[in-house]
Design a protein around this motif. Structure first.
Motif, mmCIF file in Angstrom:
data_model
loop_
_atom_site.group_PDB
_atom_site.id
_atom_site.type_symbol
_atom_site.label_atom_id
_atom_site.label_comp_id
_atom_site.label_asym_id
_atom_site.label_seq_id
_atom_site.Cartn_x
_atom_site.Cartn_y
_atom_site.Cartn_z
ATOM 1 N N MET A 54 0.925 -1.001 0.146
ATOM 2 C CA MET A 54 0.063 0.088 -0.018
ATOM 3 C C MET A 54 0.856 1.138 0.055
ATOM 4 S SD MET A 54 -2.801 0.862 2.521
ATOM 5 C CE MET A 54 -4.032 2.228 2.301
ATOM 6 N N ALA A 55 0.546 1.945 -0.878
ATOM 7 C CA ALA A 55 1.266 3.426 -0.949
ATOM 8 C C ALA A 55 1.133 4.143 0.351
ATOM 9 C CB ALA A 55 1.009 4.364 -2.161
ATOM 10 N N ARG A 56 2.390 4.809 0.660
ATOM 11 C CA ARG A 56 2.252 5.902 1.995
ATOM 12 C C ARG A 56 1.645 7.142 1.569
ATOM 13 N NH1 ARG A 56 5.554 9.942 3.899
ATOM 14 N NH2 ARG A 56 6.528 10.101 2.017
ATOM 15 N N THR A 57 0.695 7.632 2.220
ATOM 16 C CA THR A 57 -0.056 9.047 1.951
ATOM 17 C C THR A 57 0.744 10.114 2.953
ATOM 18 O OG1 THR A 57 -1.923 8.454 3.420
ATOM 19 C CG2 THR A 57 -2.070 7.898 1.088
ATOM 20 N N VAL A 58 0.509 11.293 2.561
ATOM 21 C CA VAL A 58 0.986 12.418 3.076
ATOM 22 C C VAL A 58 -0.184 13.429 3.160
ATOM 23 C CG1 VAL A 58 3.463 11.970 3.268
ATOM 24 C CG2 VAL A 58 2.131 13.515 1.567
ATOM 25 N N ARG A 59 -0.267 14.374 4.084
ATOM 26 C CA ARG A 59 -1.135 15.482 3.720
ATOM 27 C C ARG A 59 -0.252 16.571 3.075
ATOM 28 N NH1 ARG A 59 -5.919 18.035 3.382
ATOM 29 N NH2 ARG A 59 -5.860 20.370 3.991
ATOM 30 N N CYS A 60 -0.282 16.756 2.057
ATOM 31 C CA CYS A 60 0.586 17.442 1.049
ATOM 32 C C CYS A 60 0.277 19.008 1.348
ATOM 33 C CB CYS A 60 0.176 17.246 -0.551
ATOM 34 S SG CYS A 60 1.512 17.962 -1.729
ATOM 35 N N ALA A 61 1.659 19.639 1.686
ATOM 36 C CA ALA A 61 1.621 21.143 1.776
ATOM 37 C C ALA A 61 1.382 21.844 0.460
ATOM 38 C CB ALA A 61 3.225 21.481 2.477
ATOM 39 N N VAL A 62 1.639 21.245 -0.500
ATOM 40 C CA VAL A 62 1.481 22.048 -1.852
ATOM 41 C C VAL A 62 -0.008 21.897 -2.229
ATOM 42 C CG1 VAL A 62 2.091 21.991 -4.427
ATOM 43 C CG2 VAL A 62 4.055 21.643 -2.594
ATOM 44 N N MET A 63 -0.637 20.711 -2.204
ATOM 45 C CA MET A 63 -1.857 20.456 -2.776
ATOM 46 C C MET A 63 -2.906 20.658 -1.823
ATOM 47 S SD MET A 63 -0.815 17.105 -5.148
ATOM 48 C CE MET A 63 -2.382 16.828 -5.639
ATOM 49 N N LYS A 64 -2.563 20.817 -0.597
ATOM 50 C CA LYS A 64 -3.274 20.672 0.665
ATOM 51 C C LYS A 64 -4.417 19.786 0.771
ATOM 52 C CE LYS A 64 -1.753 25.056 1.121
ATOM 53 N NZ LYS A 64 -0.474 25.089 1.393
ATOM 54 N N GLU A 79 -4.719 15.030 1.273
ATOM 55 C CA GLU A 79 -3.971 13.717 1.323
ATOM 56 C C GLU A 79 -3.532 13.323 -0.243
ATOM 57 O OE1 GLU A 79 -3.165 11.601 4.055
ATOM 58 O OE2 GLU A 79 -3.940 13.399 5.348
ATOM 59 N N ALA A 80 -2.502 12.666 -0.305
ATOM 60 C CA ALA A 80 -1.990 12.444 -1.526
ATOM 61 C C ALA A 80 -0.939 11.167 -1.558
ATOM 62 C CB ALA A 80 -1.635 13.207 -2.624
ATOM 63 N N GLU A 81 -0.643 10.540 -2.368
ATOM 64 C CA GLU A 81 0.334 9.524 -2.617
ATOM 65 C C GLU A 81 1.993 10.232 -2.051
ATOM 66 O OE1 GLU A 81 2.527 5.912 -5.043
ATOM 67 O OE2 GLU A 81 0.864 7.027 -5.771
ATOM 68 N N VAL A 93 5.139 16.448 1.490
ATOM 69 C CA VAL A 93 4.784 16.585 0.109
ATOM 70 C C VAL A 93 4.573 15.516 -0.766
ATOM 71 C CG1 VAL A 93 5.910 17.756 -2.085
ATOM 72 C CG2 VAL A 93 6.318 18.798 0.250
ATOM 73 N N SER A 94 3.434 15.458 -1.473
ATOM 74 C CA SER A 94 3.291 14.293 -2.328
ATOM 75 C C SER A 94 3.950 14.134 -3.375
ATOM 76 C CB SER A 94 1.942 14.395 -2.647
ATOM 77 O OG SER A 94 1.509 15.614 -3.411
ATOM 78 N N LYS A 95 3.881 13.103 -4.381
ATOM 79 C CA LYS A 95 4.586 12.710 -5.281
ATOM 80 C C LYS A 95 4.143 14.016 -6.514
ATOM 81 C CE LYS A 95 5.429 7.894 -5.596
ATOM 82 N NZ LYS A 95 5.392 6.582 -6.283
ATOM 83 N N GLU A 96 2.960 14.314 -6.446
ATOM 84 C CA GLU A 96 2.329 14.975 -7.416
ATOM 85 C C GLU A 96 2.482 16.622 -6.954
ATOM 86 O OE1 GLU A 96 0.613 17.148 -10.522
ATOM 87 O OE2 GLU A 96 0.779 15.004 -10.204
#
Length: 94
Positions: free
Chosen positions: A1-11, A13-15, A34-37
């Motif tokens: 399962m991919a790790r998720t983060v609360r992305c500071a850029v996208m505001k 949850e993302a991979e 920071v997420s991959k995206e």
């Protein structure tokens, strides 16, 4: 399962990234926030910043400038990270 983060850029949850993309404490902070995206968006901005400011990733002074832009773009810290003043993308209207 991919790790998720609360992305500071996208505001949202993302991979998350697979490993820290930058050395040291800043790299760890990016990995955790920071997420991959979000990182992909930064790399696109980075290319513009390097080209428009004629920076070199081999120059320690340029690395410091790049890191300031990185903090601005990824975390909203400081005045850097935005597109350079007067920047027009290729094919953009003048």
């Amino acid at each position: 399962m991919a790790r998720t983060v609360r992305c500071a850029v996208m505001k949202r949850e993302a991979e998350g990234l697979e490993r820290p993309p930058h050395p040291g404490a800043l790299g760890q902070r990016i990995f955790e926030n920071v997420s991959k995206e979000g990182w992909k968006q930064w790399l696109q901005r980075l290319a513009t910043i390097i080209n428009e400011n004629k920076l070199s990733t081999a120059d320690p002074g340029s690395i410091q400038v790049i890191e300031q832009h990185m903090l601005g773009f990824l975390f909203g810290e400081g005045d850097m990270g935005k597109l350079p003043a007067g920047f027009q993308p290729a094919g953009g209207k003048k």
